[in-house]
Motif scaffolding. Structure first.
Motif, PDB file in Angstrom:
ATOM      1  N   VAL A  83       0.930  -1.092   0.036  1.00 20.31           N
ATOM      2  CA  VAL A  83      -0.020   0.146  -0.082  1.00 20.31           C
ATOM      3  C   VAL A  83       0.772   1.196  -0.094  1.00 20.31           C
ATOM      4  N   GLU A  84       1.787   1.335   0.891  1.00 16.90           N
ATOM      5  CA  GLU A  84       2.855   2.435   1.149  1.00 16.90           C
ATOM      6  C   GLU A  84       3.500   2.377  -0.453  1.00 16.90           C
ATOM      7  N   ASN A  85       4.145   1.764  -1.043  1.00 21.04           N
ATOM      8  CA  ASN A  85       4.650   1.686  -2.169  1.00 21.04           C
ATOM      9  C   ASN A  85       3.868   2.391  -3.194  1.00 21.04           C
ATOM     10  N   ASN A  86       2.501   2.242  -3.241  1.00 18.53           N
ATOM     11  CA  ASN A  86       1.728   2.650  -4.224  1.00 18.53           C
ATOM     12  C   ASN A  86       1.113   4.058  -3.848  1.00 18.53           C
ATOM     13  N   LEU A  87       1.439   4.716  -2.846  1.00 17.84           N
ATOM     14  CA  LEU A  87       0.891   6.197  -2.156  1.00 17.84           C
ATOM     15  C   LEU A  87       1.814   7.289  -2.645  1.00 17.84           C
ATOM     16  N   SER A  88       1.266   8.174  -2.691  1.00 15.97           N
ATOM     17  CA  SER A  88       2.330   9.648  -3.007  1.00 15.97           C
ATOM     18  C   SER A  88       2.782   9.778  -1.454  1.00 15.97           C
ATOM     19  N   PRO A  89       4.080  10.274  -1.765  1.00 19.81           N
ATOM     20  CA  PRO A  89       4.511  10.564  -0.465  1.00 19.81           C
ATOM     21  C   PRO A  89       3.533  11.277   0.661  1.00 19.81           C
TER      22      PRO A  89
END
Length: 240
Positions: A83-89
């Protein structure tokens, strides 16, 4: 959940039942782990064999770190990392603040305030975050009147919180304390300001309890630095 029910979540035309059986056995037939795996596979379109290979690496890491509930922990770690890898910063930052909120009723308006002012598409960013959390079975969404609410699942919050060091937790708590002071209106004569404060109130009260607990476990030097004192019974009092 029976073995047959668990296997039915994974069996597809492209992969045989034996592969699904290996996966549910690997997950020790834990319903939560199976639900996470099913959501992960459906969302990412990854094969069951690839999921098995990937989850094994996370399970090995959980075993090395001697984490409790290693299979379930590994399932959450793998899901949250994806999930984190596919979110914007910007959205990743919002996600990491969720453990400090009253996680069963987080309004979209509160989440949007955590985004930096330079983020133009705030509504879109938060919508993407909520969709990702729902797709991976980490949260659900509901409405209370016209208010959109995010309801994070308890274990999701627990795993997110345990990813942080004590120093990171301290920094986040201090940031949120300052943020609430900026966002909550002193003048509540208008309905708009009153409603805005209500959105923040439950989260702010929870934060204060966490913050005071942290200070009560801190050294006198840390308290002096943060602007607090302890009375003769060792209870923290914040300096006005």
């Amino acid at each position: 959940m029976t073995t047959e029910e668990a296997i039915s979540l994974f069996t597809s035309a492209s992969e045989d039942e034996d592969c699904s059986k290996k996966l549910v056995q690997n997950l020790n037939y834990l319903p939560l782990a199976i639900s996470l795996a099913s959501s992960y596979i459906k969302t990412t379109k990854i094969s069951i064999r690839d999921y098995l290979r990937n989850i094994s690496a996370f399970q090995m890491q959980a075993q090395q770190e001697d984490k409790k509930g290693q299979n379930l922990q590994a399932s959450y770690d793998m899901t949250i990392q994806n999930v984190e890898n596919n979110l914007s910063p910007h959205c990743k930052r919002v996600l990491l603040l969720i453990p400090y909120l009253s996680h069963t009723s987080i309004s979209v308006d509160v989440l949007k305030t955590f985004l930096q002012e330079k983020v133009i598409e705030r509504e879109l960013e938060i919508t993407n975050l909520m969709s990702a959390l729902q797709n991976y079975s980490l949260a659900s969404a509901r409405r209370s009147g016209n208010i959109r609410l995010l309801e994070m699942h308890g274990l999701s919050v627990w795993v997110l919180k345990n990813k942080k060091s004590s120093e990171q937790e301290k920094e986040d708590l201090l940031w949120l304390m300052k943020h609430y002071c900026r966002e909550m209106a002193i003048d509540v004569r208008s309905a708009k300001n009153a409603n805005r404060n209500i959105d923040f109130l439950e989260h702010a009260c929870l934060l204060m309890n966490k913050y005071l607990k942290m200070l009560n476990n801190s050294s006198d030097e840390v308290l002096a630095y943060e602007g607090g004192t302890k009375d003769t019974r060792g209870t923290v009092k914040l300096i006005d």
